[in-house]
Design a protein around this motif. Sequence first.
Motif, PDB file in Angstrom:
ATOM      1  N   TRP A  49      44.355 -18.025   9.124  1.00 45.80           N
ATOM      2  CA  TRP A  49      45.270 -17.631  10.194  1.00 45.80           C
ATOM      3  C   TRP A  49      46.426 -16.804   9.647  1.00 45.80           C
ATOM      4  O   TRP A  49      46.914 -15.888  10.312  1.00 45.80           O
ATOM      5  CB  TRP A  49      45.811 -18.868  10.930  1.00 45.80           C
ATOM      6  N   ALA A  50      46.853 -17.094   8.415  1.00 49.23           N
ATOM      7  CA  ALA A  50      47.986 -16.386   7.820  1.00 49.23           C
ATOM      8  C   ALA A  50      47.621 -14.945   7.499  1.00 49.23           C
ATOM      9  O   ALA A  50      48.465 -14.048   7.587  1.00 49.23           O
ATOM     10  CB  ALA A  50      48.466 -17.117   6.568  1.00 49.23           C
ATOM     11  N   ALA A  51      46.362 -14.696   7.130  1.00 49.45           N
ATOM     12  CA  ALA A  51      45.920 -13.322   6.865  1.00 49.45           C
ATOM     13  C   ALA A  51      46.001 -12.504   8.148  1.00 49.45           C
ATOM     14  O   ALA A  51      46.414 -11.333   8.129  1.00 49.45           O
ATOM     15  CB  ALA A  51      44.497 -13.317   6.312  1.00 49.45           C
ATOM     16  N   LYS A  52      45.630 -13.116   9.261  1.00 54.25           N
ATOM     17  CA  LYS A  52      45.703 -12.425  10.551  1.00 54.25           C
ATOM     18  C   LYS A  52      47.153 -12.126  10.914  1.00 54.25           C
ATOM     19  O   LYS A  52      47.470 -11.038  11.411  1.00 54.25           O
ATOM     20  CB  LYS A  52      45.027 -13.263  11.631  1.00 54.25           C
ATOM     21  N   LEU A  53      48.046 -13.074  10.677  1.00 52.69           N
ATOM     22  CA  LEU A  53      49.464 -12.869  10.944  1.00 52.69           C
ATOM     23  C   LEU A  53      50.024 -11.767  10.042  1.00 52.69           C
ATOM     24  O   LEU A  53      50.766 -10.884  10.506  1.00 52.69           O
ATOM     25  CB  LEU A  53      50.243 -14.168  10.742  1.00 52.69           C
ATOM     26  N   ALA A  54      49.666 -11.792   8.761  1.00 50.98           N
ATOM     27  CA  ALA A  54      50.142 -10.762   7.830  1.00 50.98           C
ATOM     28  C   ALA A  54      49.659  -9.377   8.253  1.00 50.98           C
ATOM     29  O   ALA A  54      50.418  -8.398   8.178  1.00 50.98           O
ATOM     30  CB  ALA A  54      49.675 -11.086   6.410  1.00 50.98           C
ATOM     31  N   ASP A  55      48.409  -9.287   8.705  1.00 49.00           N
ATOM     32  CA  ASP A  55      47.889  -8.003   9.195  1.00 49.00           C
ATOM     33  C   ASP A  55      48.707  -7.515  10.389  1.00 49.00           C
ATOM     34  O   ASP A  55      49.029  -6.329  10.496  1.00 49.00           O
ATOM     35  CB  ASP A  55      46.418  -8.125   9.593  1.00 49.00           C
ATOM     36  N   ALA A  56      49.048  -8.427  11.300  1.00 48.06           N
ATOM     37  CA  ALA A  56      49.845  -8.058  12.472  1.00 48.06           C
ATOM     38  C   ALA A  56      51.236  -7.596  12.055  1.00 48.06           C
ATOM     39  O   ALA A  56      51.761  -6.607  12.590  1.00 48.06           O
ATOM     40  CB  ALA A  56      49.937  -9.241  13.439  1.00 48.06           C
ATOM     41  N   LEU A  57      51.831  -8.283  11.081  1.00 46.23           N
ATOM     42  CA  LEU A  57      53.151  -7.882  10.587  1.00 46.23           C
ATOM     43  C   LEU A  57      53.122  -6.488   9.973  1.00 46.23           C
ATOM     44  O   LEU A  57      53.984  -5.650  10.245  1.00 46.23           O
ATOM     45  CB  LEU A  57      53.664  -8.895   9.561  1.00 46.23           C
ATOM     46  N   ARG A  58      52.088  -6.249   9.145  1.00 52.32           N
ATOM     47  CA  ARG A  58      51.959  -4.918   8.522  1.00 52.32           C
ATOM     48  C   ARG A  58      51.706  -3.849   9.572  1.00 52.32           C
ATOM     49  O   ARG A  58      52.157  -2.718   9.433  1.00 52.32           O
ATOM     50  CB  ARG A  58      50.832  -4.934   7.489  1.00 52.32           C
ATOM     51  N   GLY A  59      50.998  -4.214  10.632  1.00 49.23           N
ATOM     52  CA  GLY A  59      50.676  -3.265  11.695  1.00 49.23           C
ATOM     53  C   GLY A  59      51.902  -2.734  12.418  1.00 49.23           C
ATOM     54  O   GLY A  59      51.857  -1.663  13.020  1.00 49.23           O
TER      55      GLY A  59
END
Length: 134
Positions: free
Chosen positions: A102-112
């Motif tokens: 779940w944290a990888a998905k959140l990190a991707d959203a943050l970078r986005g």
Amino acid sequence: MAGKAPVDLVLVEFSGNRFDGRVLTELERLSAEGTIEVLDALLVSRNADGSIEWLEASTVDDRLASLVGEPAGYLSAEDAEAIAEELQPDTAIGMLVFQHSWAAKLADALRGVGGRLLDWERVPAAAVAELAEN
């Protein structure tokens, strides 16, 4: 996906070497929901007679083997031996390495959105409990 999110090592002691599948059911649920990805698992037990055995995920249970797939190599015979030295008779320790998917998905959203993760620290459960009491 390993390496894109925080990875934790969890050690759980089981007295009486009792397992009934509830833990595996929860791990399967978390994995199916994309919350975690189990990277490695190892079971170390000291039987009542004092003998030690350790089992990799693939030999413990078909369900656990399915969750882990090809072990990532985070856990080794040396880890099992170190844990075994501390075990009391008729006790087992499960060692589990998992990634917080779940944290990888959140990190991707943050970078986005141009965000950059600066730090990520685990707050110990005892500290959270203490804060909740105040």
